[in-house]
Design a protein around this motif. Structure first.
Motif, mmCIF file in Angstrom:
data_model
loop_
_atom_site.group_PDB
_atom_site.id
_atom_site.type_symbol
_atom_site.label_atom_id
_atom_site.label_comp_id
_atom_site.label_asym_id
_atom_site.label_seq_id
_atom_site.Cartn_x
_atom_site.Cartn_y
_atom_site.Cartn_z
ATOM 1 N N PHE A 32 0.834 -1.205 0.000
ATOM 2 C CA PHE A 32 0.000 0.000 0.000
ATOM 3 C C PHE A 32 0.868 1.255 0.000
ATOM 4 N N GLY A 33 1.889 1.268 0.843
ATOM 5 C CA GLY A 33 2.752 2.440 0.934
ATOM 6 C C GLY A 33 3.486 2.720 -0.366
ATOM 7 N N ILE A 34 4.042 1.670 -0.986
ATOM 8 C CA ILE A 34 4.758 1.848 -2.248
ATOM 9 C C ILE A 34 3.793 2.293 -3.345
ATOM 10 N N ALA A 35 2.580 1.721 -3.366
ATOM 11 C CA ALA A 35 1.589 2.129 -4.364
ATOM 12 C C ALA A 35 1.228 3.606 -4.202
ATOM 13 N N LEU A 36 1.051 4.035 -2.952
ATOM 14 C CA LEU A 36 0.767 5.448 -2.686
ATOM 15 C C LEU A 36 1.908 6.327 -3.184
ATOM 16 N N GLY A 37 3.143 5.895 -2.928
ATOM 17 C CA GLY A 37 4.294 6.661 -3.386
ATOM 18 C C GLY A 37 4.374 6.745 -4.897
ATOM 19 N N VAL A 38 4.100 5.637 -5.576
ATOM 20 C CA VAL A 38 4.138 5.623 -7.048
ATOM 21 C C VAL A 38 3.088 6.569 -7.619
ATOM 22 N N ILE A 39 1.884 6.530 -7.047
ATOM 23 C CA ILE A 39 0.821 7.417 -7.516
ATOM 24 C C ILE A 39 1.219 8.883 -7.322
ATOM 25 N N ALA A 40 1.783 9.192 -6.160
ATOM 26 C CA ALA A 40 2.203 10.565 -5.887
ATOM 27 C C ALA A 40 3.310 11.003 -6.835
ATOM 28 N N VAL A 41 4.282 10.129 -7.078
ATOM 29 C CA VAL A 41 5.373 10.459 -8.005
ATOM 30 C C VAL A 41 4.817 10.700 -9.404
ATOM 31 N N ALA A 42 3.870 9.853 -9.837
ATOM 32 C CA ALA A 42 3.270 10.026 -11.165
ATOM 33 C C ALA A 42 2.546 11.366 -11.262
#
Length: 384
Positions: A32-42
């Motif tokens: 969940f944390g990595i997915a949140l980070g990827v979305i934010a980076v995108a």
């Protein structure tokens, strides 16, 4: 390593099903944390492309990779004694590069809208010395606080806090550098101004954000070392953000007000940086001392020989152990097993350190028993 001993009789390792729920929960949290980070980076990347153009972002990102690589290599060196879990480090970098940057941009947009609505005008110095330090350090530090809350099994002390904080800061600085490089590129092209900005941010100050956020990481690491819970972590976060924001403000304000940027850098920032290096070296030395002391207790209980402790708990001993593994038949398997054994033995020492205050008996907790089971398995490979 020829004297590697077997486990004491009567050892009963815990089965995988005992640990499955904990592992599953951590895996879900990491995903969940990595997915949140990827979305934010995108999302941030789309914003940068809209403001700077795709070519500007690509060129700036390539330039920003230089200081990022220097910082990540340094983090790896600091973290090599007891490496943190890779997913946690990935989350930390993504949090800095995506979530923390997004928070800073959104807050700045809110300020701009509020000023426009009231007829006010932005004050660049206030933004640089007050707004940016508080908002950015608060956002970056919160990522470290989340790791403190969720990843306590691998958050033992100041070194861990500094490593996580530095990883967050590395991600943040990478995205911020793209923004700064891109603005210069759009306004003045790929010329002297771009080279000057790259030298100032990429060569002279790649560790600036690391230095600031490390204050928060150190404070959270001390809270973890003392065995503090969620509330203690929150207090440590606030206490850590204060010096982080002050150093950040000193950096931004000094560069804005100093008569000579070079003199300010050499006589103010360099001494602060050297002091920070001294702190890191001190806490790393203490980490090695803890490993040796706690593994000595396991040696007293029969789990290790004194020679094994000396090999695992010293840098020279570890190099000797790896040379021994490379000289055996099937060196790849031996080296892999030796690497795992050293890693797990180090984690075992720190797991024991967490129990010192309660003086729990060796081998009575799931953490210990799982690590001891892995060590036993790797011993079989090394002695086969």
């Amino acid at each position: 390593m020829s004297q590697i001993q077997q486990a004491p009789a009567g050892f009963a390792p815990i089965g995988p099903e005992t640990h499955a729920p904990g592992h599953a929960a951590r895996a879900v949290a990491a995903t969940f944390g990595i997915a949140l980070g990827v979305i934010a980076v995108a999302a941030v990347l789309l914003y940068l492309i809209s403001a700077l153009g795709s070519a500007g972002v690509v060129v700036s990102a390539i330039a920003a990779l230089v200081p990022l690589a220097a910082v990540l290599l340094t983090i790896r060196w600091v973290d090599r004694w007891e490496p943190e879990p890779r997913p946690a480090l990935v989350f930390a970098v993504l949090w800095g590069a995506g979530v923390a940057v997004a928070v800073a941009l959104i807050f700045d947009l809110g300020v701009q809208i509020a000023l426009a609505a009231t007829g006010g005008r932005p004050d660049d110095l206030v933004q640089a010395v007050v707004q940016a330090p508080i908002v950015e350090e608060g956002a970056k530090g919160f990522g470290v606080l989340l790791l403190f809350w969720v990843n306590r099994r691998h958050f033992d002390g100041p070194v861990d806090g500094i490593v996580y904080a530095a990883s967050v800061a590395a991600g943040f600085a990478f995205t911020e550098n793209i923004l700064y490089f891109g603005r210069v590129l759009v306004e003045q092209g790929l010329g002297p101004a771009f080279v000057f900005t790259f030298v100032v941010r990429g060569i002279f100050s790649p560790f600036a954000h690391v230095l600031f956020t490390a204050c928060t990481g150190y404070a959270l690491g001390k809270a973890a070392e003392r065995g503090g819970g969620a509330g203690a972590g929150l207090v440590a976060y606030v206490l850590g953000v204060i010096p982080a924001a002050i150093l950040h403000a000193l950096w931004n304000g000094g560069l804005s007000l100093a008569r000579s940027t070079v003199e300010y850098y050499l006589f103010v920032e360099v001494p602060i940086f050297l002091a920070a290096v001294a702190v890191v070296l001190t806490v790393r030395s203490r980490e090695r001392a803890i490993t040796r002391a706690r593994l000595g207790e396991y040696a007293d209980a029969g789990w290790f020989t004194p020679q094994e402790v000396a090999l695992i708990a010293t840098t020279g001993g570890r190099r000797q152990a790896m040379r021994w593994a490379d000289a055996q038949r099937d060196p790849r398997a031996k080296r892999t097993a030796m690497t795992r054994l050293i890693r797990d033995a180090t984690r075992l020492g720190h797991a024991r350190q967490r129990l010192v205050r309660g003086r729990a008996s060796i081998g009575r907790t799931p953490d210990e028993q799982e690590l001891l089971a892995r060590i036993v398995a790797d011993r079989r490979i090394l002695t086969s």
